[in-house]
Design a protein around this motif. Structure first.
Motif, PDB file in Angstrom:
ATOM      1  N   GLY A 120       0.880  -1.054  -0.251  1.00  0.00           N
ATOM      2  CA  GLY A 120      -0.089  -0.145  -0.023  1.00  0.00           C
ATOM      3  C   GLY A 120       0.742   1.145  -0.035  1.00  0.00           C
ATOM      4  N   LEU A 121       2.447   1.007   0.446  1.00  0.00           N
ATOM      5  CA  LEU A 121       2.925   2.544   0.376  1.00  0.00           C
ATOM      6  C   LEU A 121       3.379   2.618  -0.989  1.00  0.00           C
ATOM      7  CD1 LEU A 121       4.848   2.018   3.518  1.00  0.00           C
ATOM      8  CD2 LEU A 121       2.810   3.851   2.918  1.00  0.00           C
ATOM      9  N   GLY A 122       3.755   1.750  -1.486  1.00  0.00           N
ATOM     10  CA  GLY A 122       4.219   1.196  -2.937  1.00  0.00           C
ATOM     11  C   GLY A 122       5.325   1.176  -2.758  1.00  0.00           C
ATOM     12  N   LEU A 123       5.580   0.005  -1.800  1.00  0.00           N
ATOM     13  CA  LEU A 123       7.326  -0.408  -2.250  1.00  0.00           C
ATOM     14  C   LEU A 123       7.004  -1.979  -2.506  1.00  0.00           C
ATOM     15  CD1 LEU A 123       7.862   0.283   1.866  1.00  0.00           C
ATOM     16  CD2 LEU A 123       9.190   1.795   0.033  1.00  0.00           C
ATOM     17  N   PRO A 124       8.799  -2.139  -2.952  1.00  0.00           N
ATOM     18  CA  PRO A 124       8.531  -2.915  -3.343  1.00  0.00           C
ATOM     19  C   PRO A 124       8.619  -4.291  -2.948  1.00  0.00           C
ATOM     20  CG  PRO A 124      11.179  -1.884  -3.585  1.00  0.00           C
ATOM     21  CD  PRO A 124       9.666  -1.103  -3.073  1.00  0.00           C
ATOM     22  N   GLY A 125       8.871  -4.534  -1.603  1.00  0.00           N
ATOM     23  CA  GLY A 125       9.267  -5.009  -0.525  1.00  0.00           C
ATOM     24  C   GLY A 125       9.664  -4.853   0.638  1.00  0.00           C
ATOM     25  N   LEU A 126       9.981  -4.959   1.894  1.00  0.00           N
ATOM     26  CA  LEU A 126      10.176  -4.747   2.840  1.00  0.00           C
ATOM     27  C   LEU A 126      11.627  -6.053   3.768  1.00  0.00           C
ATOM     28  CD1 LEU A 126       9.707  -2.774   5.091  1.00  0.00           C
ATOM     29  CD2 LEU A 126       8.206  -3.940   6.441  1.00  0.00           C
ATOM     30  N   ILE A 127      12.334  -4.985   4.562  1.00  0.00           N
ATOM     31  CA  ILE A 127      13.505  -5.898   5.102  1.00  0.00           C
ATOM     32  C   ILE A 127      13.308  -5.551   6.219  1.00  0.00           C
ATOM     33  CG2 ILE A 127      14.321  -6.516   2.939  1.00  0.00           C
ATOM     34  CD1 ILE A 127      17.085  -4.258   4.430  1.00  0.00           C
ATOM     35  N   ASP A 128      13.746  -6.292   7.667  1.00  0.00           N
ATOM     36  CA  ASP A 128      14.543  -5.476   8.956  1.00  0.00           C
ATOM     37  C   ASP A 128      15.778  -6.075   8.685  1.00  0.00           C
ATOM     38  OD1 ASP A 128      14.432  -5.363  11.325  1.00  0.00           O
ATOM     39  OD2 ASP A 128      13.812  -7.510  12.294  1.00  0.00           O
ATOM     40  N   LEU A 129      16.446  -4.508   9.308  1.00  0.00           N
ATOM     41  CA  LEU A 129      18.226  -4.036   9.230  1.00  0.00           C
ATOM     42  C   LEU A 129      17.983  -3.417  10.321  1.00  0.00           C
ATOM     43  CD1 LEU A 129      20.318  -3.842   7.420  1.00  0.00           C
ATOM     44  CD2 LEU A 129      20.246  -1.882   6.720  1.00  0.00           C
ATOM     45  N   HIS A 130      18.905  -3.945  11.474  1.00  0.00           N
ATOM     46  CA  HIS A 130      19.350  -2.967  12.284  1.00  0.00           C
ATOM     47  C   HIS A 130      20.964  -3.221  13.016  1.00  0.00           C
ATOM     48  CE1 HIS A 130      19.712  -6.396  14.755  1.00  0.00           C
ATOM     49  NE2 HIS A 130      19.500  -6.198  15.711  1.00  0.00           N
ATOM     50  N   VAL A 131      21.573  -1.896  12.264  1.00  0.00           N
ATOM     51  CA  VAL A 131      22.668  -1.405  13.627  1.00  0.00           C
ATOM     52  C   VAL A 131      22.939  -1.194  15.387  1.00  0.00           C
ATOM     53  CG1 VAL A 131      24.834  -0.661  12.793  1.00  0.00           C
ATOM     54  CG2 VAL A 131      23.672  -1.227  10.985  1.00  0.00           C
ATOM     55  N   HIS A 132      24.081  -1.848  15.954  1.00  0.00           N
ATOM     56  CA  HIS A 132      24.032  -1.402  16.807  1.00  0.00           C
ATOM     57  C   HIS A 132      24.650  -0.428  17.202  1.00  0.00           C
ATOM     58  CE1 HIS A 132      21.998  -5.195  18.747  1.00  0.00           C
ATOM     59  NE2 HIS A 132      22.718  -5.610  17.834  1.00  0.00           N
ATOM     60  N   PHE A 133      24.616   0.619  17.849  1.00  0.00           N
ATOM     61  CA  PHE A 133      26.240   1.848  18.216  1.00  0.00           C
ATOM     62  C   PHE A 133      26.116   1.721  19.570  1.00  0.00           C
ATOM     63  CE2 PHE A 133      23.888   2.766  14.574  1.00  0.00           C
ATOM     64  CZ  PHE A 133      24.802   3.428  13.991  1.00  0.00           C
ATOM     65  N   LEU A 134      27.275   1.649  19.692  1.00  0.00           N
ATOM     66  CA  LEU A 134      28.122   1.228  21.667  1.00  0.00           C
ATOM     67  C   LEU A 134      29.439   2.225  21.614  1.00  0.00           C
ATOM     68  CD1 LEU A 134      28.526  -2.566  21.664  1.00  0.00           C
ATOM     69  CD2 LEU A 134      26.507  -1.299  21.953  1.00  0.00           C
ATOM     70  N   PRO A 135      29.440   2.506  22.896  1.00  0.00           N
ATOM     71  CA  PRO A 135      30.450   4.037  22.955  1.00  0.00           C
ATOM     72  C   PRO A 135      31.901   3.178  22.487  1.00  0.00           C
ATOM     73  CG  PRO A 135      29.000   3.335  25.186  1.00  0.00           C
ATOM     74  CD  PRO A 135      28.549   2.143  24.330  1.00  0.00           C
ATOM     75  N   GLU A 136      32.525   3.816  22.466  1.00  0.00           N
ATOM     76  CA  GLU A 136      33.635   3.394  21.131  1.00  0.00           C
ATOM     77  C   GLU A 136      34.702   1.853  22.041  1.00  0.00           C
ATOM     78  OE1 GLU A 136      37.481   5.001  19.479  1.00  0.00           O
ATOM     79  OE2 GLU A 136      36.196   6.389  19.983  1.00  0.00           O
ATOM     80  N   ARG A 137      34.464   1.859  23.359  1.00  0.00           N
ATOM     81  CA  ARG A 137      35.771   1.347  24.109  1.00  0.00           C
ATOM     82  C   ARG A 137      34.751  -0.138  23.766  1.00  0.00           C
ATOM     83  NH1 ARG A 137      36.697   1.883  29.912  1.00  0.00           N
ATOM     84  NH2 ARG A 137      38.288  -0.376  30.345  1.00  0.00           N
ATOM     85  N   MET A 138      33.405   0.184  23.753  1.00  0.00           N
ATOM     86  CA  MET A 138      32.919  -1.478  24.277  1.00  0.00           C
ATOM     87  C   MET A 138      32.885  -2.075  23.129  1.00  0.00           C
ATOM     88  SD  MET A 138      28.766  -1.896  25.359  1.00  0.00           S
ATOM     89  CE  MET A 138      28.880  -1.064  27.048  1.00  0.00           C
ATOM     90  N   GLU A 139      32.396  -1.307  22.384  1.00  0.00           N
ATOM     91  CA  GLU A 139      32.357  -1.462  20.618  1.00  0.00           C
ATOM     92  C   GLU A 139      33.603  -2.518  20.398  1.00  0.00           C
ATOM     93  OE1 GLU A 139      29.994   0.437  17.210  1.00  0.00           O
ATOM     94  OE2 GLU A 139      32.307   1.207  16.660  1.00  0.00           O
ATOM     95  N   ARG A 140      34.640  -2.062  20.554  1.00  0.00           N
ATOM     96  CA  ARG A 140      36.060  -2.300  19.844  1.00  0.00           C
ATOM     97  C   ARG A 140      35.866  -3.821  20.462  1.00  0.00           C
ATOM     98  NH1 ARG A 140      38.524   2.260  21.429  1.00  0.00           N
ATOM     99  NH2 ARG A 140      39.610   1.557  23.386  1.00  0.00           N
ATOM    100  N   ARG A 141      35.653  -3.802  21.999  1.00  0.00           N
ATOM    101  CA  ARG A 141      35.941  -5.247  22.864  1.00  0.00           C
ATOM    102  C   ARG A 141      34.540  -6.092  22.153  1.00  0.00           C
ATOM    103  NH1 ARG A 141      39.066  -7.720  24.096  1.00  0.00           N
ATOM    104  NH2 ARG A 141      38.370  -8.917  25.899  1.00  0.00           N
ATOM    105  N   VAL A 142      33.532  -5.867  21.790  1.00  0.00           N
ATOM    106  CA  VAL A 142      32.669  -7.337  21.461  1.00  0.00           C
ATOM    107  C   VAL A 142      33.212  -7.229  19.789  1.00  0.00           C
ATOM    108  CG1 VAL A 142      30.117  -6.577  20.684  1.00  0.00           C
ATOM    109  CG2 VAL A 142      30.547  -5.866  22.945  1.00  0.00           C
ATOM    110  N   TRP A 143      33.496  -6.032  19.036  1.00  0.00           N
ATOM    111  CA  TRP A 143      34.267  -6.924  17.793  1.00  0.00           C
ATOM    112  C   TRP A 143      35.203  -7.503  17.727  1.00  0.00           C
ATOM    113  CZ3 TRP A 143      33.491  -1.581  14.244  1.00  0.00           C
ATOM    114  CH2 TRP A 143      32.624  -1.125  14.190  1.00  0.00           C
TER     115      TRP A 143
END
Length: 66
Positions: free
Chosen positions: A17-40
């Protein structure tokens, strides 16, 4: 107390109904820099619960992820 039922059955009609060809669920995590380095680091190198590690597809600078 009544419980509300949720269903995804109407979602295709909604995005069509919105005229879109499809829909995806996409998310990206944003963490404090120091925590992100450890998680990655953990994901890249793995451990006893996850094996040899996983490739991080979105390992880009914050500006690019935004």
């Amino acid at each position: 107390m009544a419980t509300e039922q949720h269903s995804d059955a109407r979602v295709p009609d909604w995005w069509r109904g919105l005229g879109l060809p499809g829909l995806i669920d996409l998310h990206v995590h944003f963490l404090p820099e120091r925590m992100e380095r450890r998680v990655w680091h953990h994901f890249r190198h793995g451990g006893p619960l996850m094996g040899n590690g996983w490739k991080i597809e979105y390992e880009w600078p914050v500006e690019e992820r935004v």
